[in-house]
Design a protein around this motif. Structure first.
Motif, short mmCIF file in Angstrom:
data_model
loop_
_atom_site.label_atom_id
_atom_site.label_comp_id
_atom_site.label_asym_id
_atom_site.label_seq_id
_atom_site.Cartn_x
_atom_site.Cartn_y
_atom_site.Cartn_z
N ASN A 45 0.90 -17.72 2.37
CA ASN A 45 0.52 -17.65 0.62
C ASN A 45 1.23 -16.21 0.17
N CYS B 164 -0.33 -14.03 -2.66
CA CYS B 164 -1.67 -13.60 -2.55
C CYS B 164 -1.88 -12.23 -2.74
N GLU B 165 -2.83 -11.73 -3.30
CA GLU B 165 -3.32 -10.28 -3.41
C GLU B 165 -3.53 -9.71 -2.06
N SER B 166 -3.11 -8.64 -1.79
CA SER B 166 -3.20 -7.97 -0.49
C SER B 166 -3.75 -6.35 -0.85
N ASN C 82 -0.33 -7.41 -5.55
CA ASN C 82 0.20 -8.78 -5.59
C ASN C 82 1.70 -8.73 -5.14
N SER D 14 -1.57 -9.11 3.68
CA SER D 14 -1.33 -10.27 3.02
C SER D 14 -1.40 -11.44 3.87
N ASP D 15 -1.39 -12.77 3.41
CA ASP D 15 -1.42 -14.00 3.97
C ASP D 15 -0.03 -14.60 4.05
#
Length: 345
Positions: A297, A300-302, A9, A293-294
């Motif tokens: 966002n 967000c989790e990646s 995260n 990752s986004d």
């Protein structure tokens, strides 16, 4: 399927980036230390270069200096990448370079590992270099008036005093050479004449050692002449009594000194290799986590991974690329040959 996949995260990505940034700068400090140790070792070798049979012994310190400088540059670059990794705009310019950078880091780690091995194995070549160098140096001990050799006496004396040693293998090595210059011998003296005439090579040999072989800790005044003649000294037996000169050979003393230094440097370089491996793994996880990752966002989790595919698939891909590259070169060579034939015809 990615190998060793880990979820990140935002907080974990930040901590990873900060931790890597710190490790990279610790690696820079390690590089400075390796550079300094290489420089120090080179200076120590140069101090006694007159007693070395060849200059090959300077290869390892020169290599340490180079890898130390390279480590500073490589790790400083990695630290900058980690510093900018959490800013999408700044990281965008580093992103295309990361893959090649990691490949370069891997190659550099191999060089570091080989350097560490050379540090451990250098003692063998140093042993032979000192054996021949000390032997020749002792022969030139008396040549205080000969250009290029006038400092050999001082160098050997200071070495024997500093390292508490005598001769090459032991003090008896001085018995086999004439270490007193003819300039200081009275050839009108019957004893001197007898000694010179009794030697096949016409040398003045005696069972004596230079003053620098004397052990100042001995309670008895130094006996440096007629060491094997018990009647020449009161209450003396060279077979049973502890001599008040150093009995350890200078080759052993110097190899022990330099060997200890090289073992310490080699161990430190190996630790640096482990550190390099750690930051490479961490950077791989960080970059892959950022790629997945986004951007819209950030919280967000990646997912991050060590290898995009399994080890077997990765090796197969590498072999395929190598084969493709080889075939490409072969086709290019055949094309040039065909063009040359067509031109001739």
């Amino acid at each position: 399927m990615a190998l060793m996949k880990v979820k990140f995260n935002l907080a974990k990505r930040v901590k990873l980036a900060q931790g890597l940034w710190l490790l990279y700068w610790l690696s820079v400090m390690a590089g400075i230390l390796i550079f300094s140790m290489g420089l120090f070792f080179k200076i120590e070798l140069r101090k006694r270069s007159e007693m070395m049979d060849n200059n090959e012994s300077h290869f390892v310190p020169n290599l340490l200096i180079l890898v130390g400088l390279a480590a500073c540059g490589i790790n400083a670059f990695g630290g900058k990448v980690c510093h900018d990794s959490l800013d999408p705009i700044k990281f965008a310019k580093w992103k295309p370079m990361v893959k090649n950078y990691l490949a370069g880091c891997f190659a550099f780690s191999i060089i570091l590992f080989l350097t560490a091995l050379l540090c451990f194995t250098m003692q063998i070549s140093l042993h032979f270099a000192l054996a021949e160098g000390l032997k020749n140096g002792m022969k030139y001990y008396r040549d205080t008036d000969t250009p290029g050799r006038c400092f050999m006496k001082r160098t050997l004396d200071m070495t024997q005093i500093e390292f508490r040693c005598c001769g090459n293998n032991n003090y008896k090595d001085w018995f086999e050479i004439q270490w007193i210059s003819n300039r200081y011998l009275d050839f009108n003296n019957a004893e001197v004449k007898d000694r010179v005439m009794s030697n096949v090579e016409g040398k003045y040999l005696m069972d004596s050692v230079p003053f620098s072989c004397c052990n100042p800790a001995s309670p008895r005044p130094c006996i440096q002449h007629h060491l094997t003649n018990n009647t020449a000294h009161y209450d003396y037996d060279h077979h049973t009594e502890d001599l008040n000169i150093w009995t350890r050979g200078c080759r052993e003393a110097l190899v022990s000194y330099y060997g200890g230094m090289m073992n310490s440097i080699g161990a430190f370089v190996l630790l640096d290799v482990l550190m390099q491996a750690g930051v490479m793994v961490g950077l791989k996880y960080l970059t892959t986590a950022l790629e997945t990752s986004d951007p819209e966002n950030p919280e967000c989790e990646s997912e991050g991974w060590l290898l995009e595919k399994t080890v077997k698939e990765t090796v197969d891909d590498m072999m395929a690329k190598i084969k493709k590259l080889g075939k490409g070169n072969q086709v290019e060579g055949e094309g040039e040959e065909a063009q040359a034939v067509a031109t001739v015809s």
